[in-house]
Motif scaffolding. Structure first.
Motif, mmCIF file in Angstrom:
data_model
loop_
_atom_site.group_PDB
_atom_site.id
_atom_site.type_symbol
_atom_site.label_atom_id
_atom_site.label_comp_id
_atom_site.label_asym_id
_atom_site.label_seq_id
_atom_site.Cartn_x
_atom_site.Cartn_y
_atom_site.Cartn_z
ATOM 1 N N THR A 37 47.703 36.452 47.859
ATOM 2 C CA THR A 37 47.656 35.220 48.423
ATOM 3 C C THR A 37 48.379 35.562 50.355
ATOM 4 O OG1 THR A 37 47.877 33.987 47.381
ATOM 5 C CG2 THR A 37 45.598 34.551 47.802
ATOM 6 N N ASP A 38 49.688 35.348 49.388
ATOM 7 C CA ASP A 38 50.204 35.731 50.607
ATOM 8 C C ASP A 38 50.531 36.915 51.859
ATOM 9 O OD1 ASP A 38 52.035 33.804 49.533
ATOM 10 O OD2 ASP A 38 53.304 34.651 47.941
ATOM 11 N N SER B 270 43.923 38.435 53.222
ATOM 12 C CA SER B 270 43.253 37.186 53.299
ATOM 13 C C SER B 270 42.485 37.102 53.601
ATOM 14 C CB SER B 270 43.698 35.927 54.338
ATOM 15 O OG SER B 270 44.360 36.286 54.967
ATOM 16 N N PRO B 271 41.046 36.498 52.657
ATOM 17 C CA PRO B 271 39.768 36.547 53.804
ATOM 18 C C PRO B 271 39.522 37.333 55.140
ATOM 19 C CG PRO B 271 39.707 35.229 52.167
ATOM 20 C CD PRO B 271 40.927 35.317 52.230
ATOM 21 N N SER C 10 46.967 43.484 57.509
ATOM 22 C CA SER C 10 47.491 41.558 57.586
ATOM 23 C C SER C 10 47.833 41.224 58.653
ATOM 24 C CB SER C 10 47.814 41.849 56.463
ATOM 25 O OG SER C 10 48.821 40.425 56.187
ATOM 26 N N ASP D 38 37.430 38.399 49.617
ATOM 27 C CA ASP D 38 37.696 37.083 48.959
ATOM 28 C C ASP D 38 39.302 37.644 47.801
ATOM 29 O OD1 ASP D 38 38.495 34.807 47.437
ATOM 30 O OD2 ASP D 38 36.358 34.841 46.027
ATOM 31 N N VAL D 39 39.682 37.107 47.623
ATOM 32 C CA VAL D 39 40.891 37.400 46.964
ATOM 33 C C VAL D 39 41.225 36.827 45.351
ATOM 34 C CG1 VAL D 39 43.632 37.719 46.373
ATOM 35 C CG2 VAL D 39 42.791 37.516 48.804
#
Length: 240
Positions: free
Chosen positions: A3-4, A7-8, A71, A38-39
């Motif tokens: 998540t770093d 992200s959605p 990202s 989603d993650v």
């Protein structure tokens, strides 16, 4: 943590990889654009099932795919396997297990792609600069005359153009241009900073400008990067 970096809402490319169980199936040879929904863990994500020409593409469970994430921290790639697919609130979702570590790819926004496109530009007013800072592009005055020049290369971070006039280094300008996408093209608008200006030795009276985007919406930046990706693929395909 995953998540770093992921992200959605961010865009993701899916391309078939590894041993494909249906070699003649066009789904295994195409590159699809989708987005992360989603993650759910450090090795599992959910993405929106891709659409092609308005139709849902049912990618096969157990299919192995290379993923490229757009990202905000850069471009990242990994391999994955589809483990499930389901419907939720009229959306079709793919569940993917990541089978390799996330790796950073070359930042294509800094990769300059050679081209020849018309650029329209002019010096930016203080009001327009404030409007872009607040993401209010509609305040740009479309009645003011624009100077025309030729873009010689583009990237997701800036561009280079040649003109028979010159801006001052450090000045802020409004720019707009279109990519060669036929009927589906759109106008890209941005506020830019002039980094460097120099007269061409071989053609006196023409000035090369290197500029950096100061304000550009992220969907437009992603579209530019994706365009560069696609053009690179076309070139590599011709070379092979």
């Amino acid at each position: 943590m995953l998540t770093d970096y992921i992200s959605p809402g961010i865009r993701v490319e899916l391309k078939a990889a590894g041993k494909v169980w249906m070699d003649e199936d066009t789904r295994t040879r195409h590159i699809y654009m989708s987005k992360v929904m989603d993650v759910t863990s450090d090795d599992r994500i959910e993405v929106l099932m891709p659409f092609e020409k308005g139709k849902l593409v049912l990618l096969p469970v157990d299919g192995e795919y290379s993923l490229c994430f757009y990202s905000t921290k850069g471009l990242f790639q990994c391999y994955s396997r589809i483990v499930d697919r389901y419907r939720s609130d009229n959306m079709y979702i793919l569940v993917l297990d990541l089978s390799s570590e996330l790796q950073r790819l070359q930042r294509r926004e800094y990769y300059r792609f050679s081209c020849a496109l018309e650029l329209k530009s002019r010096t930016c007013t203080k009001g327009e600069l404030e409007a872009f800072e607040k993401n209010r592009k509609y305040l740009v005055d479309k009645t003011k005359p624009l100077q025309r020049s030729v873009i010689v290369d583009i990237s997701g971070g800036g561009l280079r153009f040649v003109a028979n006039f010159q801006y001052e280094e450090g000045s802020i300008i409004y720019c707009s241009y279109r990519l060669p996408r036929g009927a589906n093209d759109k106008e890209f608008e941005m506020i830019c900073s002039i980094l460097k200006v120099q007269e061409l030795e071989s053609r006196p009276g023409l000035f090369e400008h290197r500029i950096q985007y100061v304000y550009i919406d992220e969907p437009s930046r992603e579209d530019i990067i994706h365009f560069i990706f696609e053009e690179e693929r076309k070139i590599r395909k011709k070379q092979t």
